[in-house]
Structures are given as structure tokens and as C-alpha cells.
Design a protein around this motif. Structure first.
Motif, PDB file in Angstrom:
ATOM      1  N   PHE A   1       0.811  -1.208   0.000  1.00  0.00           N
ATOM      2  CA  PHE A   1       0.000   0.000   0.000  1.00  0.00           C
ATOM      3  C   PHE A   1       0.850   1.266   0.000  1.00  0.00           C
ATOM      4  CE2 PHE A   1      -2.826  -3.225   1.247  1.00  0.00           C
ATOM      5  CZ  PHE A   1      -4.099  -2.796   0.946  1.00  0.00           C
TER       6      PHE A   1
ATOM      7  N   TRP B   1       0.004  -2.130  16.500  1.00  0.00           N
ATOM      8  CA  TRP B   1       0.153  -2.894  17.742  1.00  0.00           C
ATOM      9  C   TRP B   1       1.102  -4.068  17.580  1.00  0.00           C
ATOM     10  CZ3 TRP B   1      -4.605  -1.359  15.803  1.00  0.00           C
ATOM     11  CH2 TRP B   1      -5.123  -2.190  14.803  1.00  0.00           C
TER      12      TRP B   1
ATOM     13  N   TYR C   1       8.028  -0.871  17.619  1.00  0.00           N
ATOM     14  CA  TYR C   1       6.681  -0.655  17.099  1.00  0.00           C
ATOM     15  C   TYR C   1       6.740   0.382  15.975  1.00  0.00           C
ATOM     16  CZ  TYR C   1       4.850  -3.387  20.917  1.00  0.00           C
ATOM     17  OH  TYR C   1       4.572  -4.407  21.760  1.00  0.00           O
TER      18      TYR C   1
ATOM     19  N   LYS D   1       5.351   3.148  15.374  1.00  0.00           N
ATOM     20  CA  LYS D   1       5.453   4.570  15.721  1.00  0.00           C
ATOM     21  C   LYS D   1       6.886   4.961  16.096  1.00  0.00           C
ATOM     22  CE  LYS D   1       5.190   4.609  20.633  1.00  0.00           C
ATOM     23  NZ  LYS D   1       4.508   4.804  21.873  1.00  0.00           N
ATOM     24  N   GLN D   2       7.733   3.982  16.371  1.00  0.00           N
ATOM     25  CA  GLN D   2       9.119   4.284  16.713  1.00  0.00           C
ATOM     26  C   GLN D   2      10.016   4.336  15.485  1.00  0.00           C
ATOM     27  OE1 GLN D   2       9.142   0.815  19.382  1.00  0.00           O
ATOM     28  NE2 GLN D   2       9.769   2.222  21.013  1.00  0.00           N
TER      29      GLN D   2
ATOM     30  N   SER E   1      11.061   5.630  11.416  1.00  0.00           N
ATOM     31  CA  SER E   1      10.916   6.716  10.448  1.00  0.00           C
ATOM     32  C   SER E   1      10.062   6.227   9.287  1.00  0.00           C
ATOM     33  CB  SER E   1      12.286   7.125   9.934  1.00  0.00           C
ATOM     34  OG  SER E   1      12.808   6.087   9.137  1.00  0.00           O
TER      35      SER E   1
ATOM     36  N   MET F   1      11.775   3.564   7.213  1.00  0.00           N
ATOM     37  CA  MET F   1      11.858   2.242   7.852  1.00  0.00           C
ATOM     38  C   MET F   1      10.506   1.550   7.810  1.00  0.00           C
ATOM     39  SD  MET F   1      14.180   3.231  11.099  1.00  0.00           S
ATOM     40  CE  MET F   1      14.875   1.657  11.503  1.00  0.00           C
TER      41      MET F   1
ATOM     42  N   MET G   1      21.221  12.026   6.314  1.00  0.00           N
ATOM     43  CA  MET G   1      20.404  10.795   6.312  1.00  0.00           C
ATOM     44  C   MET G   1      19.187  11.013   7.196  1.00  0.00           C
ATOM     45  SD  MET G   1      21.104   7.480   5.236  1.00  0.00           S
ATOM     46  CE  MET G   1      20.276   5.911   5.504  1.00  0.00           C
ATOM     47  N   THR G   2      18.019  11.094   6.580  1.00  0.00           N
ATOM     48  CA  THR G   2      16.814  11.293   7.378  1.00  0.00           C
ATOM     49  C   THR G   2      16.242   9.960   7.832  1.00  0.00           C
ATOM     50  OG1 THR G   2      15.540  11.234   5.355  1.00  0.00           O
ATOM     51  CG2 THR G   2      16.155  13.398   6.190  1.00  0.00           C
ATOM     52  N   ASP G   3      16.841   8.888   7.289  1.00  0.00           N
ATOM     53  CA  ASP G   3      16.214   7.588   7.447  1.00  0.00           C
ATOM     54  C   ASP G   3      16.645   6.887   8.731  1.00  0.00           C
ATOM     55  OD1 ASP G   3      16.199   4.492   5.629  1.00  0.00           O
ATOM     56  OD2 ASP G   3      14.618   5.508   6.712  1.00  0.00           O
ATOM     57  N   THR G   4      16.421   7.511   9.844  1.00  0.00           N
ATOM     58  CA  THR G   4      16.797   6.912  11.121  1.00  0.00           C
ATOM     59  C   THR G   4      15.575   6.840  12.009  1.00  0.00           C
ATOM     60  OG1 THR G   4      17.436   9.082  11.870  1.00  0.00           O
ATOM     61  CG2 THR G   4      19.204   7.650  11.117  1.00  0.00           C
ATOM     62  N   ALA G   5      15.728   6.076  13.082  1.00  0.00           N
ATOM     63  CA  ALA G   5      14.591   5.885  13.969  1.00  0.00           C
ATOM     64  C   ALA G   5      14.164   7.201  14.597  1.00  0.00           C
ATOM     65  CB  ALA G   5      14.949   4.903  15.065  1.00  0.00           C
ATOM     66  N   ALA G   6      12.846   7.393  14.667  1.00  0.00           N
ATOM     67  CA  ALA G   6      12.324   8.622  15.238  1.00  0.00           C
ATOM     68  C   ALA G   6      12.121   8.487  16.745  1.00  0.00           C
ATOM     69  CB  ALA G   6      11.012   8.990  14.571  1.00  0.00           C
ATOM     70  N   ALA G   7      12.405   7.294  17.271  1.00  0.00           N
ATOM     71  CA  ALA G   7      12.174   7.073  18.698  1.00  0.00           C
ATOM     72  C   ALA G   7      13.038   8.027  19.520  1.00  0.00           C
ATOM     73  CB  ALA G   7      12.532   5.642  19.057  1.00  0.00           C
TER      74      ALA G   7
ATOM     75  N   ASP H   1      -8.536   1.697  10.533  1.00  0.00           N
ATOM     76  CA  ASP H   1      -8.015   2.172   9.261  1.00  0.00           C
ATOM     77  C   ASP H   1      -8.480   1.233   8.144  1.00  0.00           C
ATOM     78  OD1 ASP H   1      -6.528   2.894   7.076  1.00  0.00           O
ATOM     79  OD2 ASP H   1      -4.629   3.091   8.185  1.00  0.00           O
TER      80      ASP H   1
ATOM     81  N   ASP I   1      -7.375   0.770   5.320  1.00  0.00           N
ATOM     82  CA  ASP I   1      -6.228   0.114   4.692  1.00  0.00           C
ATOM     83  C   ASP I   1      -5.877  -1.193   5.398  1.00  0.00           C
ATOM     84  OD1 ASP I   1      -5.839   1.808   2.640  1.00  0.00           O
ATOM     85  OD2 ASP I   1      -3.949   2.663   3.347  1.00  0.00           O
ATOM     86  N   HIS I   2      -6.071  -1.245   6.731  1.00  0.00           N
ATOM     87  CA  HIS I   2      -5.759  -2.474   7.456  1.00  0.00           C
ATOM     88  C   HIS I   2      -6.719  -3.587   7.060  1.00  0.00           C
ATOM     89  CE1 HIS I   2      -3.611  -0.010  10.799  1.00  0.00           C
ATOM     90  NE2 HIS I   2      -2.836  -0.255   9.777  1.00  0.00           N
TER      91      HIS I   2
ATOM     92  N   LEU J   1      -5.737  -4.595   3.541  1.00  0.00           N
ATOM     93  CA  LEU J   1      -4.501  -5.374   3.600  1.00  0.00           C
ATOM     94  C   LEU J   1      -4.808  -6.838   3.904  1.00  0.00           C
ATOM     95  CD1 LEU J   1      -1.271  -5.352   4.023  1.00  0.00           C
ATOM     96  CD2 LEU J   1      -1.913  -5.476   6.420  1.00  0.00           C
TER      97      LEU J   1
ATOM     98  N   ALA K   1      -7.393  -3.471  17.803  1.00  0.00           N
ATOM     99  CA  ALA K   1      -7.873  -2.106  17.557  1.00  0.00           C
ATOM    100  C   ALA K   1      -8.887  -1.681  18.607  1.00  0.00           C
ATOM    101  CB  ALA K   1      -8.486  -1.996  16.159  1.00  0.00           C
TER     102      ALA K   1
ATOM    103  N   ARG L   1       1.081  -0.569  25.102  1.00  0.00           N
ATOM    104  CA  ARG L   1       2.408   0.047  25.030  1.00  0.00           C
ATOM    105  C   ARG L   1       2.702   0.580  23.629  1.00  0.00           C
ATOM    106  NH1 ARG L   1       6.447  -4.295  26.773  1.00  0.00           N
ATOM    107  NH2 ARG L   1       4.568  -5.414  26.240  1.00  0.00           N
ATOM    108  N   TRP L   2       2.104  -0.047  22.613  1.00  0.00           N
ATOM    109  CA  TRP L   2       2.395   0.352  21.237  1.00  0.00           C
ATOM    110  C   TRP L   2       1.959   1.777  20.951  1.00  0.00           C
ATOM    111  CZ3 TRP L   2      -2.134   1.489  18.719  1.00  0.00           C
ATOM    112  CH2 TRP L   2      -3.296   0.901  19.209  1.00  0.00           C
ATOM    113  N   ARG L   3       1.102   2.344  21.781  1.00  0.00           N
ATOM    114  CA  ARG L   3       0.715   3.734  21.568  1.00  0.00           C
ATOM    115  C   ARG L   3       1.869   4.649  21.895  1.00  0.00           C
ATOM    116  NH1 ARG L   3      -5.514   5.249  22.755  1.00  0.00           N
ATOM    117  NH2 ARG L   3      -6.275   4.445  20.781  1.00  0.00           N
TER     118      ARG L   3
END
Ligand code: ADP
Ligand code: MG
Lengths: 270, 266
Positions: free
Chosen positions: A99, A107, A148, A150-151, A153, A156, B1-7, B164, B166-167, B170, B189, B264-266
Motif C-alpha cells: 500500500f 500494535w 513498534y 510509531k518508533q 521513520s 523504515m 540521512m533522514t532515514d533513522t529511527a524517530a524514537a 483504518d 487500509d488495514h 490489507l 484495535a 504500550r504500542w501507543r
């Protein structure tokens, strides 16, 4: 008995049915207080086995829509889609869809998201144990197995989504701007990986992109859509030799010539 | 490099966030102590404690009930009734909510009936339930159940509506079966919505159980309040109310804890 029949009545020469045949396809979305929005009004497209077809066109022209129709997620208002000769109503088992939005399940971790593709392809537990870590390494997601979505980019997330598609292992891959959120370098790396996988196994791929150079660099054929309602304004065969060097080929005169003429098909200033 | 983890690392902010949370707790405790102090002083100077009792009298009563074991009996009865009603509400409400959300045409047909029952002041059902199910646990469980079942059902329906698309596409594109879809998409969900229902349902199920006990029972915190009222024992009435309040607060803490672990995934 079947053999003797064959011997008595010679069959017509087997014309290879294309992997995908889209014939005069019409798709319209109902609108409140207005006639339905006609997004595709009679479009036809064949994709041969093992062919890598790129689709480019202005945004909103119906590129995502045609992929959804081929996958059986949208009912045509007219015309027909056939995959491997069978009319599509529900999603055919040989088709996998990546997609435009990554559609990762928020989750589930990266590993668990990729496992969804593996499980739904019917892969055995034992095979999953080797295949999934291999995909994670291939897509350079190591270290983020248990992260998860949301962590991650945007890039990724798209790679994880590609991992799920590859784990599902479809023989016909529909990819909707799969590398749209990647930076230039990663795009080249992923394009190279996709070509390597495709050259090894020769699946058919329909690859939607808004990046003309990407389309020419990767595909055997580039199909150019007009603005909505989409017509096919051009259908180019890309005769650049394979395996392709995605960096060096950008200076190739044939490459430059082809991208130029697609730019002008889209009526954009060069 | 923008392609890194946003955590982002929480380490930077945890110190200030921790002390801010601690200060909030301290302020909450201080507020409660001030209010209790005012009540105590008013009970000793302004009002006759016959009408409004006093925190010291209530504390003493709780202590006595705890020593005699009565506190435990009444709490456990009321908790069993409310807890069983709450669980039954979830067990019935969640699948019903999923089913109705997946069958919009059926949902349209039953909607007026459901909303009618939902709008009914269900505490008024208590006399009927005592008649039907007797003065034991069952009538209170059913009271608590009717208070919460719609909360689960309506929340889950709303949760499914927010999935969503899309889910769903999918899962359809990979030909997922009904149970796989439920396990991987629908249930996760709606989990936050189910937990929110539990949070709202704790208070409501206690109301259901207590109302049932007020009308017809021989045990439980509601019964204790009712009995004390009949004997003009305001300290007893307030004791029952305070204990109920503490139970509701503890249950809320427990659900908050489960919520933080489960999503926790939130
Ligand atoms: N589910 C839908 N309902 C109504 N309109 C839609 C829907 N999906 C797409 N469209 C409309 O169809 C047109 C083409 O969309 P799309 O295929 O996503 O374009 P592209 O992928 O080429 O950018 C757009 O105008 C879009 O608004
Ligand atoms: Mg699109």
C-alpha cells in the motif's frame, strides 16, 4: 484418453495468456449530490509473465485505483480484470499488494508485522524462523526487530511493509509508490534489492511511482497515465541492458532520452 | 540521512516528569487532608455530628468493622457482585459490539431498541430484578450487568468504526480468514476502547450492585448503608460511602495499570 483427443484434434497454438489483462476497465466512485466520480473510464493494459511494469502519471489520475481493481479490492463499473486468465472478484492468491501508506499494524512489532505476511502465505513455522530474520537483514532493519511502527521513520516503515510483502511471497506484486517516503540513497539501495529479487525469481511487478527516473531505471515498460479520467498516453519499452547499474545508467543517453520524452508526455517543462 | 529511527529517548525528560508527577500526588493528598480537616472542624464546632458525622468517627468505625471482620465480608460481597456484573458485561457486550459493527444493516434495525434500553433509567429495574432473581448475589450481578453492557457494546462499535480501512484491505488482499482478522486487527484495535469501558464501568457496576443491595439484601456495603440509615446512624452511612469510594479509586488505579501495559504500542 486426453492424449488421443489431443492427437486427433490439434489444439490451436497456445497463446500465452498474460499474467494480468485489464480490459476496458471502468471504475466510478459514488458521490453525494453529484454524478459518480469516473476515475477510470475504459482503460486496457496487459502485463506479461515476469514483466516489470512501471506506471507514472499525475497525482489523482487513478494509479492507486487501478492497482486496487487488479487486486480485487474494488468492483469495476464495467470491463474486466483477469489474473492468470481468471476473472478477478476476490483477491487472487498469487497477488500481493504493497500500500501507498505503509499499512503496518501499529500494535505489532516489525517482526510481528512481517510474520503476518509469512503466516498468510502458509509458510511453516520452521521456515519463518529463518526467513523473517533474513528479510530483516536484507531490508537493513536489524536492531529494530522489536520496535513498534510509531518508533520508526517513514522510510523504515516502508521497508518493513516491503518485508511483509516479500514474506507473503506473491508471484504478482502490486506496489503503490513503495519508495515514496525514502531519501535518495535509500531509494537506490532498495531499488537495487528489488531488482535483485526480481531478476532472481522473475515475478511480475506493477510498480506505481511519481518518480520518472525511478520508473525508467527499474522497469521493462513505463506506462504513462493522463490526468483523470486516466487514459494511457504512452507505453514505452525500456531497452536498457540488465543487470542495471542504477547510478551509472543515469548518464546513459538512452536513459536521458526516455525520461525527457516522459516528462513531455506529462506536459511538464523539461 | 533522514532515514533513522524517530524514537526519542525519554531519559532527558524523565527527571522533571517524575518530580512533576510526585508533586501532583502530594498536592492531591494535601487537598484530601485539607477537606477532611475542614469536615472534622465543622463537625466539632458548626454542626451536630448526628447529621454529618466526622472523619474521626468514620475512621474509628472502619477500624472496628475491620477488626470484627465485617468490613471484609461486606466489601467482598459488593466487589463480587460488581466484578461479576462487569465481566459479564464485557463478555456479552464486546462480541455483540463487534458483530453489530460488522453487520451495519442488522445494526440499523436493532439501533432504536438498543438506544431505548440504554436510555432507560436502569436503577429502576432493581425491584423487578429482586423479584426475578431473589435477594442473593444474582439480582445484584444482573443490576451491575445492565449498567455496563451497553457501555462495552457502544464503545466497541465505535472502536471498530475507527479502524483504518487500509488495514482491512490489507488483510483482504492476503485472503486472511475471519478469525485471523479478528485476532490481528479487530481485537487489538478495540482493546483501548474495551479498557476505557472498564474504566467507566467500574463506577457504574458498583452503582448497580449497591442499588440492588439498597432494595433487597442481607449483606454488602449497600445493605450496610441502608441498615445504618434506618437506625439514624449517619456515621455508618458515611462509612459505607467512604469505603465504596476507596474501592472505586483502587479499581481505577488497577485499570490504569493494565492500560499502560496492554497498549504500550501507543
Ligand atoms: N474510495 C474512494 N472514494 C471516493 N473517491 C476516491 C476513492 N479512492 C480514490 N478516489 C478518487 O479517485 C481519484 C484517483 O485516486 P487515486 O487512484 O488514489 O489516484 P493516484 O493514486 O493516481 O494519485 C482521486 O480523485 C480520488 O479522490
Ligand atoms: Mg496513489
Amino acid at each position: 484418453m486426453a492424449m488421443s483427443q489431443l492427437a486427433e484434434k490439434p489444439m490451436p497454438a497456445p497463446t500465452p495468456e498474460p499474467r494480468v489483462r485489464v480490459e476496458n476497465l471502468r471504475i466510478a466512485f459514488p458521490r453525494p449530490d453529484a454524478p459518480p466520480l469516473e476515475v477510470l473510464s475504459g482503460i486496457s493494459l496487459d502485463v506479461a509473465d515476469g514483466e516489470f511494469v512501471a506506471v507514472v502519471g499525475p497525482s489523482g489520475s487513478g494509479k492507486s485505483t487501478i492497482l486496487r481493481a487488479i487486486c480485487g479490492l474494488l468492483k469495476p463499473a464495467g470491463g474486466e480484470v483477469r489474473v492468470d486468465g481468471r476473472p478477478v472478484s476476490d483477491p487472487p492468491p498469487e497477488v500481493g499488494f504493497m500500500f501507498q501508506k505503509d499499512a503496518l499494524l501499529p500494535w505489532l512489532t516489525v517482526t510481528q508485522n512481517i510474520r503476518v505476511g509469512a503466516e498468510l502465505s502458509g509458510m511453516s513455522k520452521a521456515e519463518q524462523e529463518t526467513r523473517i530474520p533474513a528479510l530483516i537483514r536484507l531490508l537493513r532493519l536489524d536492531g529494530f526487530e522489536d520496535a513498534y511502527p510509531k518508533q520508526l521513520s517513514g522510510g523504515m516503515r516502508q521497508r518493513a511493509s516491503l518485508g511483509r510483502l516479500l514474506a507473503y511471497n506473491p508471484s504478482l506484486m502490486l506496489m503503490d509508490e513503495p519508495f515514496g517516503a525514502l531519501d535518495y540513497q535509500t531509494k537506490i539501495v532498495m531499488g537495487r534489492e528489488l531488482l535483485r529479487i526480481w531478476e532472481a525469481e522473475r515475478r511480475a511487478i506493477i510498480f506505481v511511482t511519481h518518480d520518472i527516473e525511478e520508473a525508467v531505471a527499474l522497469a521493462d515498460r513505463v506506462v504513462v497515465f493522463s490526468a483523470r479520467p486516466a487514459r494511457i498516453v504512452a507505453d514505452y519499452r525500456v531497452d536498457l541492458p540488465r543487470p542495471r547499474d542504477l547510478r551509472a545508467m543515469r548518464g546513459d543517453p538512452a536513459f536521458v532520452h526516455l525520461t525527457e520524452s516522459i516528462w513531455s508526455d506529462l506536459a511538464l517543462p523539461a | 540521512m533522514t532515514d533513522t529511527a524517530a524514537a526519542s529517548s525519554p531519559a532527558l525528560s524523565s527527571g522533571t516528569a517524575g518530580s512533576a508527577a510526585w508533586r501532583t500526588s502530594a498536592a492531591q493528598a494535601a487537598l484530601i487532608l485539607v477537606l477532611l480537616g475542614l469536615w472534622e472542624i465543622a463537625g466539632r464546632t458548626l454542626f451536630n455530628p448526628f447529621w454529618s458525622s466526622r472523619p474521626s468517627l468514620i475512621a474509628e468505625r472502619i477500624w472496628r468493622l475491620a477488626l470484627s471482620g465485617e468490613l471484609w465480608t461486606h466489601c467482598s460481597i459488593t466487589l463480587q457482585e460488581a466484578g461479576a456484573g462487569l465481566l459479564l458485561g464485557a463478555v456479552v457486550g464486546v462480541p455483540l459490539g463487534i458483530a453489530l459493527a460488522r453487520a451495519p444493516r442488522v445494526a440499523k434495525v436493532v439501533e432504536p431498541v438498543v438506544m431505548g434500553l440504554y436510555g432507560l433509567p436502569r436503577v429502576a429495574l432493581a425491584p423487578l430484578f429482586i423479584l426475578w432473581f431473589g435477594i442473593g448475589l444474582m439480582s445484584k450481578i444482573m443490576m451491575a450487568f445492565t449498567m455496563v453492557v451497553f457501555i462495552f457494546m457502544l464503545n466497541v462499535m465505535e472502536g471498530i468504526r475507527t479502524i483504518d480501512p487500509d488495514h482491512l484491505d490489507l488483510m483482504r488482499s492476503m485472503r486472511a480468514g475471519r478469525f485471523y482478522l479478528a485476532r490481528k486487527v479487530l481485537l487489538p484495535a478495540v482493546t483501548p476502547w474495551i479498557l476505557a469501558s472498564f474504566r467507566i464501568g467500574v463506577g457504574l457496576s458498583l452503582i448497580g450492585a449497591v442499588v440492588g443491595e439498597l432494595i433487597g439484601a442481607n449483606r454488602g456495603l449497600g445493605w450496610y448503608v441502608e441498615k445504618s440509615g434506618g437506625q439514624l446512624d449517619t456515621t455508618g452511612v458515611f462509612t459505607g460511602l467512604v469505603v465504596l469510594m476507596i474501592l472505586a479509586m483502587l479499581a481505577n488505579q488497577l485499570i490504569g495499570f493494565v492500560e499502560r501495559r496492554a497498549i504500550r504500542w501507543r
